[in-house]
Structures are given as structure tokens and as C-alpha cells.
Design a protein around this motif. Structure first.
Motif: not given
Length: 118
Positions: A30-33, A53-55, A70-72
Motif C-alpha cells: 500500500s503506497i501513500y506516495a 498515490w490516491s489523489a 511524474i505519473s503513476r
């Protein structure tokens, strides 16, 4: 132990582009950032960019604003750094970092070399 696997570094001429990738090895992680840092020879490691990570909120160092993105990909637990209009001063080892959700635990990748020739 979570591993961050980086790829995409290399040698490029000034004005060129590169895309770095960093994948977290554990799908259940689980990633926060996640973010990117860099370290040039003889210099301290410095912040480059980060993404929530979420927003999806992003932040950049002034030196790369307008040139780097930067992107994910949440499904792949992967963060990317698109680098355009590269300059010789962007030459450094680029490190990926992940912050685990609900903690202040950080994980680092092994680093990937980016060299920009003039």
C-alpha cells in the motif's frame, strides 16, 4: 521487504528525452506516495518530483518544472518520470522512493544513471 525496480536511464544529448520507470515488487504494498530524487557526483541527493498515490497530486523541484512529468499506474504499482529538454546539469543517478501508506516508512530503489551530454 519491498523492492523498487528502476529502469530507463541512459545517455542522451542535451535537449533530448528519457522516461524512467519504477515498479514496486509487492502488489499488496500500500503506497501513500512515490517520488524521484537524484544525486550528482559530489553533491547531496535532492528532490525531483513526487506524486500522491490516491489523489494524483504532484510536486516538482523548481529546476525541473515544465520539463519533467511524474505519473503513476496504480494497477502496476509503477511510477514514471518523463524527462524532456534535458540539460547537462540533469546528469545524476536517479532514485525512486516510495512511502508506505499509514507509516513514515520509506523504501528506495537502487538508482539508475542518467547522463546528458552537451
Amino acid at each position: 521487504q519491498v523492492q523498487l525496480v528502476e529502469s530507463g536511464g541512459g545517455l542522451v544529448q542535451a535537449g533530448g528525452s528519457l522516461r524512467l520507470s519504477c515498479a514496486a515488487s509487492k502488489p499488496a504494498f500500500s503506497i501513500y506516495a512515490m517520488g524521484w530524487f537524484r544525486q550528482a557526483p559530489g553533491k547531496e541527493r535532492e528532490f525531483v518530483a513526487t506524486i500522491n498515490w490516491s489523489a494524483g497530486n504532484t510536486d516538482y523541484a523548481d529546476s525541473v518544472k515544465g520539463r519533467f512529468t511524474i505519473s503513476r499506474d496504480n494497477a502496476k504499482n509503477t511510477v514514471y518520470l518523463e524527462m524532456n529538454s534535458l540539460k547537462p546539469e540533469d546528469t545524476a543517478v536517479y532514485y525512486c522512493r516510495a512511502r508506505r501508506a499509514y507509516t513514515t516508512i520509506y523504501y528506495w530503489g537502487q538508482g539508475t544513471q542518467v547522463t546528458v551530454s552537451s
